[in-house]
Enzyme design. Sequence first.
Site, PDB file in Angstrom:
ATOM      1  N   PRO A 175      -5.648 -15.914  -2.087  1.00 53.29           N
ATOM      2  CA  PRO A 175      -5.241 -14.557  -3.299  1.00 53.29           C
ATOM      3  C   PRO A 175      -6.302 -13.906  -2.498  1.00 53.29           C
ATOM      4  O   PRO A 175      -7.184 -13.830  -2.481  1.00 53.29           O
ATOM      5  CB  PRO A 175      -4.998 -15.486  -4.363  1.00 53.29           C
ATOM      6  CG  PRO A 175      -5.821 -16.442  -4.170  1.00 53.29           C
ATOM      7  CD  PRO A 175      -6.250 -17.085  -2.400  1.00 53.29           C
ATOM      8  N   GLU A 246       3.039  -8.112   6.296  1.00 51.77           N
ATOM      9  CA  GLU A 246       4.086  -7.435   5.245  1.00 51.77           C
ATOM     10  C   GLU A 246       3.253  -6.233   4.816  1.00 51.77           C
ATOM     11  O   GLU A 246       2.033  -6.335   3.897  1.00 51.77           O
ATOM     12  CB  GLU A 246       4.682  -8.070   4.715  1.00 51.77           C
ATOM     13  CG  GLU A 246       5.588  -9.029   4.556  1.00 51.77           C
ATOM     14  CD  GLU A 246       6.880  -8.699   5.163  1.00 51.77           C
ATOM     15  OE1 GLU A 246       7.249  -7.083   4.856  1.00 51.77           O
ATOM     16  OE2 GLU A 246       7.348  -9.448   5.809  1.00 51.77           O
ATOM     17  N   CYS A 280       4.532  -2.673  -2.978  1.00 51.53           N
ATOM     18  CA  CYS A 280       4.663  -2.414  -1.867  1.00 51.53           C
ATOM     19  C   CYS A 280       6.271  -1.525  -1.679  1.00 51.53           C
ATOM     20  O   CYS A 280       5.808  -0.108  -0.868  1.00 51.53           O
ATOM     21  CB  CYS A 280       4.623  -3.191  -0.695  1.00 51.53           C
ATOM     22  SG  CYS A 280       5.606  -4.596  -1.145  1.00 51.53           S
TER      23      CYS A 280
HETATM   24  P1  NAD Z   1      -5.840  -5.465   2.212  1.00 54.23           P
HETATM   25  O1  NAD Z   1      -5.461  -5.187   2.293  1.00 54.23           O
HETATM   26  O2  NAD Z   1      -7.074  -4.541   0.955  1.00 54.23           O
HETATM   27  O3  NAD Z   1      -6.236  -6.361   1.287  1.00 54.23           O
HETATM   28  C1  NAD Z   1      -5.007  -7.772   1.218  1.00 54.23           C
HETATM   29  C2  NAD Z   1      -5.564  -9.647   1.616  1.00 54.23           C
HETATM   30  O4  NAD Z   1      -6.137  -9.477   3.180  1.00 54.23           O
HETATM   31  C3  NAD Z   1      -6.925  -9.821   0.461  1.00 54.23           C
HETATM   32  O5  NAD Z   1      -6.790 -11.054   0.416  1.00 54.23           O
HETATM   33  C4  NAD Z   1      -8.224  -9.518   0.802  1.00 54.23           C
HETATM   34  O6  NAD Z   1      -9.310  -9.843   0.936  1.00 54.23           O
HETATM   35  C5  NAD Z   1      -7.727 -10.370   2.815  1.00 54.23           C
HETATM   36  N1  NAD Z   1      -8.244  -9.029   3.710  1.00 54.23           N
HETATM   37  C6  NAD Z   1      -8.969  -7.849   2.854  1.00 54.23           C
HETATM   38  N2  NAD Z   1      -9.843  -7.888   4.292  1.00 54.23           N
HETATM   39  C7  NAD Z   1      -9.255  -8.776   5.960  1.00 54.23           C
HETATM   40  C8  NAD Z   1      -9.188  -9.478   7.379  1.00 54.23           C
HETATM   41  N3  NAD Z   1     -10.229  -8.724   8.007  1.00 54.23           N
HETATM   42  N4  NAD Z   1      -9.623 -10.367   7.366  1.00 54.23           N
HETATM   43  C9  NAD Z   1      -8.291 -11.535   6.304  1.00 54.23           C
HETATM   44  N5  NAD Z   1      -7.594 -10.942   5.424  1.00 54.23           N
HETATM   45  C10 NAD Z   1      -8.694  -9.366   4.906  1.00 54.23           C
HETATM   46  O7  NAD Z   1      -4.495  -5.426   0.428  1.00 54.23           O
HETATM   47  P2  NAD Z   1      -4.577  -4.579  -0.703  1.00 54.23           P
HETATM   48  O8  NAD Z   1      -4.954  -3.934  -1.334  1.00 54.23           O
HETATM   49  O9  NAD Z   1      -4.876  -6.362  -1.148  1.00 54.23           O
HETATM   50  O10 NAD Z   1      -3.072  -4.736  -1.000  1.00 54.23           O
HETATM   51  C11 NAD Z   1      -2.363  -3.599  -1.446  1.00 54.23           C
HETATM   52  C12 NAD Z   1      -1.379  -3.358   0.040  1.00 54.23           C
HETATM   53  O11 NAD Z   1      -1.097  -4.303  -0.478  1.00 54.23           O
HETATM   54  C13 NAD Z   1      -1.081  -2.168  -0.368  1.00 54.23           C
HETATM   55  O12 NAD Z   1      -1.450  -1.233   0.984  1.00 54.23           O
HETATM   56  C14 NAD Z   1       0.793  -2.453  -0.164  1.00 54.23           C
HETATM   57  O13 NAD Z   1       1.610  -1.970  -0.186  1.00 54.23           O
HETATM   58  C15 NAD Z   1       0.311  -4.170   0.371  1.00 54.23           C
HETATM   59  N6  NAD Z   1       2.512  -4.266   0.203  1.00 54.23           N
HETATM   60  C16 NAD Z   1       2.677  -4.886   1.344  1.00 54.23           C
HETATM   61  C17 NAD Z   1       3.534  -5.851   0.578  1.00 54.23           C
HETATM   62  C18 NAD Z   1       4.499  -6.201   1.876  1.00 54.23           C
HETATM   63  O14 NAD Z   1       5.608  -6.580   1.003  1.00 54.23           O
HETATM   64  N7  NAD Z   1       5.339  -4.695   2.335  1.00 54.23           N
HETATM   65  C19 NAD Z   1       3.751  -5.950  -0.708  1.00 54.23           C
HETATM   66  C20 NAD Z   1       2.722  -6.315  -0.998  1.00 54.23           C
HETATM   67  C21 NAD Z   1       1.507  -5.284  -1.305  1.00 54.23           C
END
Ligand code: NAD
Length: 512
Positions: A175, A246, A280
């Site tokens: 998560p 996503e 999102c």
């Molecule tokens: P984020 O990309 O910052 O982080 C998402 C996840 O990726 C976190 O668990 C984070 O720890 C992990 N992460 C970060 N760097 C990583 C790496 N280098 N390798 C692997 N994992 C890594 O996103 P966020 O700020 O947590 O969430 C918000 C974003 O999510 C928004 O852009 C939103 O639109 C998107 N979102 C999309 C959907 C969809 O279904 N399309 C649904 C919900 C949220």
Amino acid sequence: MAIRSITEPTLDAAVAAIAVDNPATGAPITDVPTTSPDGVRAAVAAARKAQPRWQALGFRRRRALFHTSQQWFLDNRQRVLDSIVAENGKAEEEAVVEFIYCVSAFSFWSRRAKGFLKDRSVRSASPFVFGRGMHTRRAPLGVIGVIGPWNNPLINSFGDAIPALAAGNAVVLKPSEQTPLTALLMLEMARDCGYPDDVFQVVTGAAATGEALIDEADFVMFTGSTRTGRRVAARAAERLIPSSLELGGKDALIVLADAPLERAVNVAVHGALFNGGQTCTSVERVYVEAGIYDRFLTAVAQRVGEIRAGVPAGLGSVDVGAMTFPPQLDIVDDHVRDAVARGARVLAGGKRGEGPGRFYEPTLLVDVDHSMKCMREETFGPTLPIMKVRDAEEAVRLVNDSEYGLQASIITGDAHRGRRLAARLEAGAVTVNDAQSNYLALGLPMGGWKNSGLGVRHGAEGIRKYTKLQSISVNSHPTRRDPHMMPFEPSSYRLILKLVGFLYGRYKARRS
Ligand code: NAD
């Protein structure tokens, strides 16, 4: 707080622990350990060992566990809701939606997974494989790494584990470091319900933990920003493992002149402010046909004025909660300031909210255009920018003028026209006279176009992606030798060529 995944998260020497707070009150909740890359490796190894037994259980017994899980959710409803609200800061009603999603997902995948994954027989028209019985079958991929964001701590994390488990995979879930507690509660759920050891695990941490998971898993189900999604895809590609992405969105709403006004207002306000705009599929920009613009704006301004924002304290307490991720507040504020600097007017909100936690006031922006960040970049906050357009054609052009293509909505009194317009929008999902509700339609695939993602969740494709496809061709009545086999016989090949001419040359003969 004691955390035990089947493989205990190992404290990383460099990053000792993650402090989780309540975004609405600023109060610390607990510290969660960071799983080191070695800890992730151990978790995936244990999951890999457990997976064949999980697969061998068969769908019927996995389904029985899903039914137990469903009951666990109903029995533990308030704990689930409290966990989501505490770590995310959203209104309880919004946590209820996550809860409903998961309860219904157990039911949906229990009913449909088997059919989606069943063997399929294939007919070939080619005479060269005449008599062969052919079919495809699907096998689980092994260990699925699910990486989730902070805005929906349950549905975009554990929710994506449900179909993966249904297909016979083990799952290791990472998560967001902002909201790890609900995922850890799911570990408790799995233990209480009697899931076999190690089949479902949770590792906690930030980017390094996520990277380690990509380096070990057989498939990555990623939900998060487009920026991180690119990195995830590149890292997965290095290992030649598939991933489903996503990503972010800049979802548009078109209000046509024939729209039922009340419906348009409610969809716009709810779509933009649900979850504080941290969804999102939030409505992030609205295009309104000139014929209804003034009436729409007056009604929207009144409705936004009625919205209660603040610290969630049970059902009915607030409409809009807190901003979960501290840097997101700066992004929202930057988009509002940028819009104002370029000529937009703020009709409501427009600044950080007051209170002990992190808040941004529900904000209504008008006189906006595509030179502004609020119309081009993902804001992910409680803003509602509204633009007047000449007609539907201009609206379609502006909707498609975006690097994103996650979802779009149209409000119209003519559903047929809405359907025709939907097909012209560059978005993976389009709703007519609704926004966001399609997420609960688990039979309807959902995935972004353009920079909003690759792959889908939900529907047949939403579970088939967690499997590998095998094609089987069986020659049940083999002859001693086929005509094409070695040593080559020129007479056989002359016959074969004649057959090819007969089969595939007919079109030419007909044309001439
Ligand atoms: P984020 O990309 O910052 O982080 C998402 C996840 O990726 C976190 O668990 C984070 O720890 C992990 N992460 C970060 N760097 C990583 C790496 N280098 N390798 C692997 N994992 C890594 O996103 P966020 O700020 O947590 O969430 C918000 C974003 O999510 C928004 O852009 C939103 O639109 C998107 N979102 C999309 C959907 C969809 O279904 N399309 C649904 C919900 C949220």
